[in-house]
Write a protein that holds these residues in place. Structure first.
Motif, mmCIF file in Angstrom:
data_model
loop_
_atom_site.group_PDB
_atom_site.id
_atom_site.type_symbol
_atom_site.label_atom_id
_atom_site.label_comp_id
_atom_site.label_asym_id
_atom_site.label_seq_id
_atom_site.Cartn_x
_atom_site.Cartn_y
_atom_site.Cartn_z
ATOM 1 N N HIS A 86 61.687 86.640 76.886
ATOM 2 C CA HIS A 86 61.039 87.736 77.619
ATOM 3 C C HIS A 86 60.659 87.286 79.029
ATOM 4 O O HIS A 86 60.042 86.237 79.218
ATOM 5 N N GLU A 130 67.584 84.955 75.908
ATOM 6 C CA GLU A 130 66.836 86.035 75.251
ATOM 7 C C GLU A 130 65.343 85.725 75.198
ATOM 8 O O GLU A 130 64.679 85.894 74.183
ATOM 9 N N ASN A 165 67.439 85.771 80.580
ATOM 10 C CA ASN A 165 68.227 86.800 79.901
ATOM 11 C C ASN A 165 69.229 86.179 78.929
ATOM 12 O O ASN A 165 69.393 86.648 77.794
#
Length: 358
Positions: free
Chosen positions: A33, A31, A28
């Motif tokens: 996936h 960033e 997270n």
């Protein structure tokens, strides 16, 4: 004999949960996936089981591009891309087999044509006047020329067929290597966690109870100082040497894997404590030699061993859990000997395997 008593699984479960949360939090934050492939890739990086991968990931510029993550995944998690490899290999094999079929068909047509012309030439010679030696020699020369041409075509066909067979064998070797790497820890060349789980599934997946087998877990505490980035290459060399010495110790009928925590898992087909202690002593001695270096000062190897037998474990999960408990006791007590798990039923009668069969 050192013995470990059963204790709650909260600690092991907490460690796994913390690692899981760390993986998701890192994905997270960067960033990235959180797909299954990216999760496993990040797990490999954070757990430290693959220092080469960790080093390459650390070199990536921020923000990290999706293409760079995909390239790392394809290099270090090839099992996620098996379908494309199999499809590609199938197409390549079909192409090579088509070419092989054409070569064989061409060779058959050439041989049929040669046989027909040879029959015609032989028939003409048979009908000739035996005294007409000049005509006979001319036809014999024609037959020799036909034969030379056919020999040349046959040689070309054999070379073509050999090339196609070699190509197909190479494709099959690529697929076999891919299947092998799915279950292999690249640095040590031992089985990885995936291969370890597969072996346990095979052990407990049969119709009969897996009698006389033991799981030895070994934690090498001396690896911790090598987590620094500047020592990655040195750690890789050590891991390679460790994999070699472990392979030399483990018998052909036994099984060894490099795991995240602990580092080494060995399945041996014996429940005799003396034999198991012998394997542990050999492993510790070999690991010490693997850390030996004349160029630089190396840390003292601290090896801790925990063991559980199939006698005390009705499932693969129990076998691993019991061995981890024994290893935890060995680590906390700084025991140099193998700690054997002893549950509440230790020393009792063997459990009925039918109770644990699905």
């Amino acid at each position: 004999m050192a013995t470990a008593n059963a204790y709650p699984k909260q600690l092991a479960e907490q460690n796994r949960k913390e690692l899981c949360y760390t993986v998701f939090a890192t994905l997270n934050r960067l960033e990235i996936h959180a797909s299954p492939v990216n999760y496993e890739l990040m797990y490999e990086i954070i757990s430290g089981s693959n220092p080469e991968l960790r080093e390459k990931f650390a070199r990536l510029a921020k923000p990290i591009a999706e293409e760079e993550i995909d390239a790392l995944a394809r290099a270090y998690l090839p099992h996620h891309f098996g379908k494309s490899l199999v499809d590609e290999s199938t197409n390549r094999i079909q192409s090579e087999l088509s070419t092989l079929k054409e070569s064989l068909q061409s060779g058959q047509n050439s041989l049929s044509s040669y046989s027909s012309l040879l029959g015609q030439a032989t028939g003409k010679i048979s009908s000739m006047d035996p005294r007409d030696t000049k005509s006979i020699q001319s036809h014999l020369q024609a037959i020799r020329q036909l034969t030379e041409v056919q020999q040349s075509k046959s040689t070309q066909m054999l070379e073509s067929v050999s090339t196609q067979i070699t190509a197909v064998a190479a494709i099959a070797s690529d697929v076999e290597e891919f299947e092998r790497t799915k279950f292999t820890h690249l640095a040590t060349n031992l089985a990885n966690r995936r291969g370890f789980n597969k072996k346990l599934a095979e052990l407990y997946g049969g119709e009969r109870y897996p009698e006389g087998a033991s799981l030895i877990l070994c934690n090498l505490l001396a690896l911790e100082p090598f987590e620094a980035k500047e020592l990655v290459k040195l750690k890789e060399a050590i891991l390679e040497r460790l994999g070699l010495v472990v392979s030399q110790i483990v018998q052909t009928t036994d099984f060894a894997a490099w795991l995240d925590r602990p580092q080494i898992g060995i399945l041996v087909w014996t429940s005799a404590e003396a034999e198991i202690q012998k394997v542990a002593d050999q492993l510790k001695k070999s690991c010490q030699s693997a850390f030996d270096s004349r160029q630089r000062r190396m840390p003292v190897v601290l090896a801790r061993f925990g063991c559980s037998t199939t006698f005390d474990a009705g499932t693969a999960s129990e076998l691993v859990g019991h061995a981890e408990k024994a290893l935890q006791t060995a680590t906390e007590t700084a025991s140099d000997r193998v700690v054997f798990f002893a549950g509440s039923e230790a020393g009792g009668t063997r459990k009925d395997w039918m109770l644990y069969r699905k």
